[in-house]
Scaffold this motif. Structure first.
Motif, PDB file in Angstrom:
ATOM      1  N   HIS A  55       0.826  -1.202   0.000  1.00  0.00           N
ATOM      2  CA  HIS A  55       0.000   0.000   0.000  1.00  0.00           C
ATOM      3  C   HIS A  55       0.866   1.260   0.000  1.00  0.00           C
ATOM      4  CE1 HIS A  55      -3.302  -2.684   1.182  1.00  0.00           C
ATOM      5  NE2 HIS A  55      -2.431  -3.217   2.021  1.00  0.00           N
ATOM      6  N   PRO A  56       0.304   2.384  -0.425  1.00  0.00           N
ATOM      7  CA  PRO A  56       1.022   3.663  -0.304  1.00  0.00           C
ATOM      8  C   PRO A  56       1.234   4.023   1.168  1.00  0.00           C
ATOM      9  CG  PRO A  56      -0.857   3.839  -1.803  1.00  0.00           C
ATOM     10  CD  PRO A  56      -1.000   2.533  -1.102  1.00  0.00           C
ATOM     11  N   ILE A  57       2.170   4.925   1.396  1.00  0.00           N
ATOM     12  CA  ILE A  57       2.420   5.453   2.732  1.00  0.00           C
ATOM     13  C   ILE A  57       1.458   6.619   2.939  1.00  0.00           C
ATOM     14  CG2 ILE A  57       4.150   6.404   4.293  1.00  0.00           C
ATOM     15  CD1 ILE A  57       6.286   5.249   2.327  1.00  0.00           C
ATOM     16  N   SER A  58       0.569   6.501   3.910  1.00  0.00           N
ATOM     17  CA  SER A  58      -0.462   7.528   4.093  1.00  0.00           C
ATOM     18  C   SER A  58       0.147   8.875   4.453  1.00  0.00           C
ATOM     19  CB  SER A  58      -1.445   7.095   5.187  1.00  0.00           C
ATOM     20  OG  SER A  58      -2.130   5.928   4.789  1.00  0.00           O
ATOM     21  N   ARG A  59       1.066   8.855   5.429  1.00  0.00           N
ATOM     22  CA  ARG A  59       1.729  10.088   5.852  1.00  0.00           C
ATOM     23  C   ARG A  59       3.224   9.839   5.842  1.00  0.00           C
ATOM     24  NH1 ARG A  59      -2.030  11.320  11.174  1.00  0.00           N
ATOM     25  NH2 ARG A  59      -4.002  11.596  10.052  1.00  0.00           N
ATOM     26  N   ALA A  60       3.887  10.328   4.837  1.00  0.00           N
ATOM     27  CA  ALA A  60       5.328  10.103   4.671  1.00  0.00           C
ATOM     28  C   ALA A  60       6.101  11.378   4.955  1.00  0.00           C
ATOM     29  CB  ALA A  60       5.630   9.624   3.247  1.00  0.00           C
ATOM     30  N   TRP A  61       7.319  11.182   5.413  1.00  0.00           N
ATOM     31  CA  TRP A  61       8.283  12.281   5.529  1.00  0.00           C
ATOM     32  C   TRP A  61       9.470  11.915   4.653  1.00  0.00           C
ATOM     33  CZ3 TRP A  61       7.354  16.831   8.030  1.00  0.00           C
ATOM     34  CH2 TRP A  61       6.223  16.867   8.866  1.00  0.00           C
ATOM     35  N   ILE A  62       9.754  12.745   3.679  1.00  0.00           N
ATOM     36  CA  ILE A  62      10.767  12.474   2.664  1.00  0.00           C
ATOM     37  C   ILE A  62      11.993  13.335   2.938  1.00  0.00           C
ATOM     38  CG2 ILE A  62      11.224  12.316   0.194  1.00  0.00           C
ATOM     39  CD1 ILE A  62       8.792  10.662   1.104  1.00  0.00           C
ATOM     40  N   THR A  63      13.169  12.720   2.954  1.00  0.00           N
ATOM     41  CA  THR A  63      14.381  13.486   3.228  1.00  0.00           C
ATOM     42  C   THR A  63      14.604  14.570   2.173  1.00  0.00           C
ATOM     43  OG1 THR A  63      16.754  13.321   3.698  1.00  0.00           O
ATOM     44  CG2 THR A  63      15.904  11.944   1.920  1.00  0.00           C
ATOM     45  N   THR A  64      15.140  15.675   2.614  1.00  0.00           N
ATOM     46  CA  THR A  64      15.607  16.702   1.681  1.00  0.00           C
ATOM     47  C   THR A  64      17.123  16.653   1.562  1.00  0.00           C
ATOM     48  OG1 THR A  64      15.706  18.345   3.464  1.00  0.00           O
ATOM     49  CG2 THR A  64      13.658  18.207   2.192  1.00  0.00           C
ATOM     50  N   GLY A  65      17.732  15.652   2.229  1.00  0.00           N
ATOM     51  CA  GLY A  65      19.175  15.457   2.167  1.00  0.00           C
ATOM     52  C   GLY A  65      19.815  15.466   3.541  1.00  0.00           C
ATOM     53  N   GLY A  66      20.823  14.626   3.726  1.00  0.00           N
ATOM     54  CA  GLY A  66      21.623  14.666   4.934  1.00  0.00           C
ATOM     55  C   GLY A  66      21.151  13.809   6.092  1.00  0.00           C
ATOM     56  N   THR A  67      20.020  13.110   5.934  1.00  0.00           N
ATOM     57  CA  THR A  67      19.500  12.302   7.040  1.00  0.00           C
ATOM     58  C   THR A  67      19.731  10.810   6.856  1.00  0.00           C
ATOM     59  OG1 THR A  67      17.313  12.105   6.029  1.00  0.00           O
ATOM     60  CG2 THR A  67      17.689  13.997   7.478  1.00  0.00           C
ATOM     61  N   GLY A  68      20.150  10.383   5.681  1.00  0.00           N
ATOM     62  CA  GLY A  68      20.317   8.959   5.389  1.00  0.00           C
ATOM     63  C   GLY A  68      21.402   8.325   6.238  1.00  0.00           C
ATOM     64  N   ALA A  69      21.227   7.037   6.532  1.00  0.00           N
ATOM     65  CA  ALA A  69      22.196   6.339   7.380  1.00  0.00           C
ATOM     66  C   ALA A  69      22.084   4.845   7.179  1.00  0.00           C
ATOM     67  CB  ALA A  69      21.979   6.679   8.850  1.00  0.00           C
ATOM     68  N   GLN A  70      23.171   4.139   7.507  1.00  0.00           N
ATOM     69  CA  GLN A  70      23.101   2.693   7.623  1.00  0.00           C
ATOM     70  C   GLN A  70      22.059   2.339   8.681  1.00  0.00           C
ATOM     71  OE1 GLN A  70      27.652   2.766   8.031  1.00  0.00           O
ATOM     72  NE2 GLN A  70      27.181   0.593   7.783  1.00  0.00           N
ATOM     73  N   ASN A  71      21.438   1.195   8.526  1.00  0.00           N
ATOM     74  CA  ASN A  71      20.505   0.761   9.540  1.00  0.00           C
ATOM     75  C   ASN A  71      21.236   0.466  10.845  1.00  0.00           C
ATOM     76  OD1 ASN A  71      17.825   0.729   8.233  1.00  0.00           O
ATOM     77  ND2 ASN A  71      18.815  -0.703   6.832  1.00  0.00           N
ATOM     78  N   TYR A  72      20.521   0.593  11.933  1.00  0.00           N
ATOM     79  CA  TYR A  72      21.113   0.546  13.273  1.00  0.00           C
ATOM     80  C   TYR A  72      21.852  -0.760  13.565  1.00  0.00           C
ATOM     81  CZ  TYR A  72      17.280  -2.561  14.475  1.00  0.00           C
ATOM     82  OH  TYR A  72      16.420  -3.628  14.502  1.00  0.00           O
ATOM     83  N   ASP A  73      21.506  -1.853  12.885  1.00  0.00           N
ATOM     84  CA  ASP A  73      22.083  -3.159  13.200  1.00  0.00           C
ATOM     85  C   ASP A  73      23.181  -3.589  12.232  1.00  0.00           C
ATOM     86  OD1 ASP A  73      20.438  -3.496  11.027  1.00  0.00           O
ATOM     87  OD2 ASP A  73      19.324  -5.192  11.847  1.00  0.00           O
ATOM     88  N   GLU A  74      23.780  -2.644  11.524  1.00  0.00           N
ATOM     89  CA  GLU A  74      24.805  -2.975  10.547  1.00  0.00           C
ATOM     90  C   GLU A  74      26.221  -2.751  11.064  1.00  0.00           C
ATOM     91  OE1 GLU A  74      24.177  -1.279   6.659  1.00  0.00           O
ATOM     92  OE2 GLU A  74      22.006  -1.327   6.889  1.00  0.00           O
ATOM     93  N   PHE A  75      26.379  -2.454  12.344  1.00  0.00           N
ATOM     94  CA  PHE A  75      27.674  -2.039  12.870  1.00  0.00           C
ATOM     95  C   PHE A  75      28.275  -3.102  13.780  1.00  0.00           C
ATOM     96  CE2 PHE A  75      25.240   1.724  11.893  1.00  0.00           C
ATOM     97  CZ  PHE A  75      26.151   2.523  11.220  1.00  0.00           C
TER      98      PHE A  75
END
Length: 398
Positions: free
Chosen positions: A5-25
């Protein structure tokens, strides 16, 4: 009727917030360093107790900090709001074919963990329940999901791959991009209501979906009573499986005693004149005290295919029977394929670990066979690449 399904209420990055997932370290200190360098990294919200200003507090004690950081990032324009959207996702790297995915919401009630449990979403690994509880608490505090579950579309993978590639090519310049620690570029485009959105969600939900990454997050959605969870649905042509190795920080026996115990348990242990690369299937390599050994662990003739996978034998024979360690023991670190073999040996040489265990990656064939049988893989046995990046697309709950 699709389960995607579509995301009803999404927040889309405008840049600079991306990261590896928390369990990849491999080490929590890496997360702290990333947050220190970029306070707007979604890791500051996902792992609030590891932000520099929160060190010393527990995860639960730091949850109010996570709420404040997310609201700050929204108010400062690091995310923009969108409604009733799916999000095209393309990952590119030099000398690699592009990978594609679709950010969306998936019905939690479709998760199946056994052959007698109906559902189109197959979860295939055991989990650590403490990590699940943290994900539940974070979602309840934030009322927002920041990291997606990576799902592999097995029924219409080729059609979905072609449709996503075509849609990305036609979409023009990405709305936002993010470059990860390996140099891969992650690009996104939002798709609103309409024919394209309907076609992509139908293809994405057109067959069984296998959890390639995010077993804890999908179980957290169930445990937390969420009707839907955030996912990136990708295709078999977009992913590969890399090794998932182990580091033991403290051995309850000397290396010589370890080898004696392994042989007594029926393993064949051979010292190598020099360190090799990754072992082949049906053997593992151990590195301790500056010496390397190839080990063939004894299989169980009466065991299933899953019970005789290399990762299962490591968990059962080496860790439990020989070393007396539970898989959740804090002395065991699960090291994904982003960390090369030389790094693991270097951790032992530096004294930060006493044993490195190198394991051949699970094959795609084994992975598919296990999932079709609705069986569970051992913990931390598949490291899919490229991984979906957290903090690019958020789903607000409620």
């Amino acid at each position: 009727m699709t389960v995607v399904h579509p995301i009803s209420r999404a927040w889309i990055t405008t840049g600079g917030t991306g990261a590896q997932n928390y369990d990849e370290f491999a080490d929590d200190a890496e997360i702290t360093d990333i947050i220190a360098a970029n306070p707007h990294s979604s890791l500051a919200v996902e792992m609030p107790h590891l932000a520099p200003e929160s060190l010393g507090r527990t995860f639960a004690e730091s949850l109010p900090d996570a709420v404040v950081r997310l609201e700050r990032d929204k108010s400062e324009g690091h995310y923009r709001q969108a409604e009733h959207v799916v999000v095209l996702y393309r990952i590119t790297a030099k000398d690699e074919a592009p990978a594609y995915g679709l950010w969306s919401m998936v019905d939690t009630g479709q998760i199946s963990t056994s052959a007698d449990e109906p559902g189109l979403v197959i979860r295939n690994e055991d989990v650590f329940i403490a990590k699940v509880r943290e994900r539940v608490a974070l979602a309840e505090s934030l009322q927002t999901l920041l990291s997606p579950v990576l799902l592999l579309q097995t029924g219409k993978g080729e059609e979905l791959h072609a449709a996503l590639a075509g849609a990305c090519d036609a979409a023009g310049e990405p709305e936002a991009t993010d470059t990860d620690q390996t140099g891969r570029v992650h690009a996104i485009w939002t798709i609103g209501a309409g024919e394209l959105q309907d076609r992509l969600t139908a293809l994405a939900g057109g067959g069984e979906l296998v959890v390639a990454d995010g077993n804890h997050r999908s179980l957290a959605a169930q445990t937390g009573g969420l009707p839907r969870f955030l996912a990136v649905i990708t295709t078999p042509a977009s992913v590969a499986i890399q090794p998932y190795n182990r580091l033991i920080s403290e051995l309850p026996a000397t290396p010589a005693e370890l080898i004696e115990r392994l042989r007594a348990a029926g393993a064949t242990v051979t010292e190598l004149s020099r360190a090799a690369g990754l072992p082949g299937k049906a053997t593992i390599e151990m590195y301790a005290g500056g010496r390397s050994y190839t080990v063939a662990l004894p299989s169980d003739p009466a065991g299933s295919a899953v019970e005789n996978l290399d990762h299962a034998l490591v968990e059962r024979v080496l860790l439990r029977d020989v070393l007396g360690l539970d898989p959740g023991d804090k002395r065991i670190s699960y090291i994904g394929g982003d960390y090369p073999v030389e790094w693991l040996r270097g951790e032992v040489d530096a004294g930060r670990a006493e044993l490195a265990v190198l394991i051949a990656p699970v094959t795609v064939e084994d992975f598919v066979a296990v999932n079709l049988a609705r069986l569970k893989l051992p913990r931390k046995s598949t490291w899919f690449t490229p991984k979906a990046r957290g903090g690019l697309v958020l789903a607000q709950l409620g």
